[in-house]
Design an enzyme around this catalytic site. Structure first.
Site, PDB file in Angstrom:
ATOM      1  N   HIS A  97      -1.617  12.261  15.521  1.00 17.49           N
ATOM      2  CA  HIS A  97      -0.340  12.843  15.957  1.00 17.49           C
ATOM      3  C   HIS A  97       0.513  13.298  14.771  1.00 17.49           C
ATOM      4  O   HIS A  97       0.530  12.656  13.727  1.00 17.49           O
ATOM      5  CB  HIS A  97       0.473  11.813  16.749  1.00 17.49           C
ATOM      6  CG  HIS A  97      -0.151  11.456  18.054  1.00 17.49           C
ATOM      7  ND1 HIS A  97       0.008  12.208  19.183  1.00 17.49           N
ATOM      8  CD2 HIS A  97      -0.933  10.420  18.404  1.00 17.49           C
ATOM      9  CE1 HIS A  97      -0.644  11.652  20.181  1.00 17.49           C
ATOM     10  NE2 HIS A  97      -1.230  10.563  19.732  1.00 17.49           N
ATOM     11  N   THR A 149      -6.230   5.866   3.178  1.00 15.78           N
ATOM     12  CA  THR A 149      -5.233   6.915   3.402  1.00 15.78           C
ATOM     13  C   THR A 149      -5.313   8.018   2.359  1.00 15.78           C
ATOM     14  O   THR A 149      -4.609   9.018   2.466  1.00 15.78           O
ATOM     15  CB  THR A 149      -3.813   6.314   3.379  1.00 15.78           C
ATOM     16  OG1 THR A 149      -3.612   5.694   2.111  1.00 15.78           O
ATOM     17  CG2 THR A 149      -3.630   5.298   4.489  1.00 15.78           C
ATOM     18  N   ARG A 164      -6.976   0.792  -2.010  1.00 15.58           N
ATOM     19  CA  ARG A 164      -6.812   1.232  -3.392  1.00 15.58           C
ATOM     20  C   ARG A 164      -8.041   0.800  -4.189  1.00 15.58           C
ATOM     21  O   ARG A 164      -8.725  -0.159  -3.823  1.00 15.58           O
ATOM     22  CB  ARG A 164      -5.548   0.687  -4.021  1.00 15.58           C
ATOM     23  CG  ARG A 164      -5.491  -0.819  -4.119  1.00 15.58           C
ATOM     24  CD  ARG A 164      -4.190  -1.308  -4.749  1.00 15.58           C
ATOM     25  NE  ARG A 164      -4.151  -2.746  -4.811  1.00 15.58           N
ATOM     26  CZ  ARG A 164      -4.745  -3.485  -5.737  1.00 15.58           C
ATOM     27  NH1 ARG A 164      -5.428  -2.919  -6.692  1.00 15.58           N
ATOM     28  NH2 ARG A 164      -4.659  -4.802  -5.721  1.00 15.58           N
TER      29      ARG A 164
END
Length: 169
Positions: A97, A149, A164
């Site tokens: 979204h 991400t 990370r």
């Protein structure tokens, strides 16, 4: 492909084949996916319960192994390179979204798509979530439960929420 035929093939995959274990069923599922536009290489292993959204955007190269109960969202383009390994219950997203407009319900803001790529010999551990637009480099390892991400460089080990790099390989 005719929309009705596509829906019929999807129903066969979802309700008849997905829950059934066996090599024969895995072969049948791969053939159904190809009929729906996916590109599937040789020696691809698909675990039980694997769900694919947007099969026409899916590319599985040779030797890919997908564990059980994985969700692959290929609407924005998803490529798993040679010998990529996806751990059980992982979710690979290429669509989600939009959320830019404050004060407007999220469901009214539309969707965006970005392609994802998992490099050669990369390993995503169990329950990894890959966000749209992420790339996992070749020979990289992503630890279980990580939320990716951003891009993960080749030959690195990454983990955490958000994910990370924690060391090199």
């Amino acid at each position: 492909m005719n929309r009705l035929v596509y829906r019929l093939l999807d129903a066969i995959d979802t309700y008849a084949l997905r829950p059934m274990p066996s090599r024969l069923v895995s072969r049948l599922r791969k053939r159904l996916w190809v009929l729906q536009g996916a590109k599937v290489g040789t020696r691809v292993t698909i675990g039980t319960g694997v769900k694919v959204v947007g099969k026409s955007g899916l590319t599985l190269k040779s030797g890919v192994s997908i564990a059980r109960d994985v969700t692959l969202d290929a609407r924005g383009g998803l490529t798993l390179a040679d010998h990529a390994l996806i751990g059980f219950e992982s979710v690979l997203l290429t669509s989600t979204h939009c959320s830019d407009q404050v004060g407007v319900p999220i469901q009214d803001q539309g969707m965006f798509q970005r392609p994802c790529h998992v490099g050669e010999r990369a390993w995503l551990g169990a329950r990894v979530i890959l966000q749209p637009g992420s790339t996992i480099g070749e020979d990289a390892i992503v630890g279980s439960g990580a939320v990716v991400t951003a891009d993960i460089p080749p030959r690195s080990i990454a983990a955490g929420v958000p994910c990370r790099v924690i060391s090199a390989r």
